[in-house]
Motif scaffolding. Structure first.
Motif, PDB file in Angstrom:
ATOM      1  N   ALA A  88       0.836  -1.208   0.000  1.00 34.19           N
ATOM      2  CA  ALA A  88       0.000   0.000   0.000  1.00 34.19           C
ATOM      3  C   ALA A  88       0.867   1.253   0.000  1.00 34.19           C
ATOM      4  N   LEU A  89       1.916   1.243   0.810  1.00 32.71           N
ATOM      5  CA  LEU A  89       2.818   2.396   0.847  1.00 32.71           C
ATOM      6  C   LEU A  89       3.547   2.547  -0.486  1.00 32.71           C
ATOM      7  N   THR A  90       3.943   1.440  -1.072  1.00 37.55           N
ATOM      8  CA  THR A  90       4.600   1.471  -2.389  1.00 37.55           C
ATOM      9  C   THR A  90       3.704   2.157  -3.415  1.00 37.55           C
ATOM     10  N   GLU A  91       2.460   1.766  -3.447  1.00 31.09           N
ATOM     11  CA  GLU A  91       1.534   2.376  -4.404  1.00 31.09           C
ATOM     12  C   GLU A  91       1.330   3.861  -4.115  1.00 31.09           C
ATOM     13  N   ALA A  92       1.189   4.207  -2.848  1.00 29.36           N
ATOM     14  CA  ALA A  92       0.946   5.606  -2.494  1.00 29.36           C
ATOM     15  C   ALA A  92       2.129   6.496  -2.860  1.00 29.36           C
ATOM     16  N   VAL A  93       3.343   6.017  -2.604  1.00 27.96           N
ATOM     17  CA  VAL A  93       4.538   6.809  -2.916  1.00 27.96           C
ATOM     18  C   VAL A  93       4.785   6.835  -4.423  1.00 27.96           C
ATOM     19  N   THR A  94       4.510   5.752  -5.111  1.00 24.36           N
ATOM     20  CA  THR A  94       4.739   5.678  -6.554  1.00 24.36           C
ATOM     21  C   THR A  94       3.768   6.561  -7.328  1.00 24.36           C
ATOM     22  N   VAL A  95       2.511   6.530  -6.958  1.00 26.03           N
ATOM     23  CA  VAL A  95       1.490   7.228  -7.730  1.00 26.03           C
ATOM     24  C   VAL A  95       1.276   8.658  -7.236  1.00 26.03           C
ATOM     25  N   LEU A  96       1.236   8.870  -5.942  1.00 24.29           N
ATOM     26  CA  LEU A  96       1.040  10.203  -5.347  1.00 24.29           C
ATOM     27  C   LEU A  96      -0.108  10.983  -5.989  1.00 24.29           C
ATOM     28  N   THR A  97      -1.226  10.313  -6.204  1.00 28.15           N
ATOM     29  CA  THR A  97      -2.358  10.972  -6.857  1.00 28.15           C
ATOM     30  C   THR A  97      -2.978  12.068  -6.006  1.00 28.15           C
ATOM     31  N   ASP A  98      -2.914  11.921  -4.706  1.00 24.54           N
ATOM     32  CA  ASP A  98      -3.479  12.938  -3.823  1.00 24.54           C
ATOM     33  C   ASP A  98      -2.422  13.904  -3.311  1.00 24.54           C
ATOM     34  N   ARG A  99      -1.256  13.879  -3.916  1.00 28.46           N
ATOM     35  CA  ARG A  99      -0.129  14.743  -3.568  1.00 28.46           C
ATOM     36  C   ARG A  99       0.492  14.404  -2.222  1.00 28.46           C
ATOM     37  N   PHE A 100       0.050  13.340  -1.575  1.00 27.11           N
ATOM     38  CA  PHE A 100       0.627  12.902  -0.315  1.00 27.11           C
ATOM     39  C   PHE A 100       0.247  11.446  -0.088  1.00 27.11           C
ATOM     40  N   VAL A 101       0.912  10.828   0.879  1.00 25.90           N
ATOM     41  CA  VAL A 101       0.560   9.464   1.252  1.00 25.90           C
ATOM     42  C   VAL A 101      -0.644   9.560   2.198  1.00 25.90           C
ATOM     43  N   PRO A 102      -1.742   8.872   1.894  1.00 23.98           N
ATOM     44  CA  PRO A 102      -2.915   8.938   2.759  1.00 23.98           C
ATOM     45  C   PRO A 102      -2.597   8.517   4.205  1.00 23.98           C
ATOM     46  N   ASP A 103      -3.246   9.145   5.147  1.00 23.90           N
ATOM     47  CA  ASP A 103      -2.989   8.887   6.570  1.00 23.90           C
ATOM     48  C   ASP A 103      -3.179   7.426   6.939  1.00 23.90           C
TER      49      ASP A 103
END
Length: 147
Positions: A88-103
């Motif tokens: 999940a963290l990999t996807e959040a950091v790779t894509v950054l669609t919301d400009r940040f990693v979700p809480d």
């Protein structure tokens, strides 16, 4: 073709050093390979997928995990909570669609990794994203990796 031949040798050495340090610090070679494969899937990097799928098998990652990695969220029972938090963290950091990693993604990772491991995990995601962009940007096809 070695990875350092596709760009300046000094830059290649620096990227390789970052990748190696992040993997060592994470301390789990199989998990590290799941992370780099998932980022490479998201970035459509055939070279990196070809390379890291072989390395993952060498580190004992199961064929089932490799087969369903693109749909890991739906693959109940295939990945443990630590692997799921890392993916999940990999996807959040790779894509950054919301400009940040979700809480919630960050909170799940914090529960599974200590501060040092978390720093290395993020470093590993950053490193593979760099490699993906180099290989895709240079249009390097799969099959050229030589250990």
């Amino acid at each position: 073709m070695s990875r350092t031949e596709v760009l300046d040798r000094e830059v290649g050495r620096a990227l390789s050093a970052l990748s190696a340090a992040a993997k060592r610090g994470l301390g789990d070679p199989a998990l590290a390979e799941l992370v780099v494969i998932r980022a490479s899937q998201l970035n459509h990097c055939a070279f990196c997928l070809d390379m890291h799928l072989g390395i993952a098998r060498e580190h004992g990652v199961s064929e089932k995990q490799l087969d369903v990695l693109a749909a890991w969220e739906e693959a109940e029972g295939v990945y443990d909570e630590r692997e799921r938090a890392a993916l999940a963290l990999t996807e959040a950091v790779t894509v950054l669609t919301d400009r940040f990693v979700p809480d919630d993604v960050w909170a799940a990772a914090v529960k599974q990794f200590d501060d040092g491991q978390l720093a290395h995990l993020v470093g590993l995601v950053v490193a593979i994203n760099n490699w993906n962009r180099v290989m895709v940007g240079r249009r390097i096809p799969p099959g050229g990796y030589r250990p």
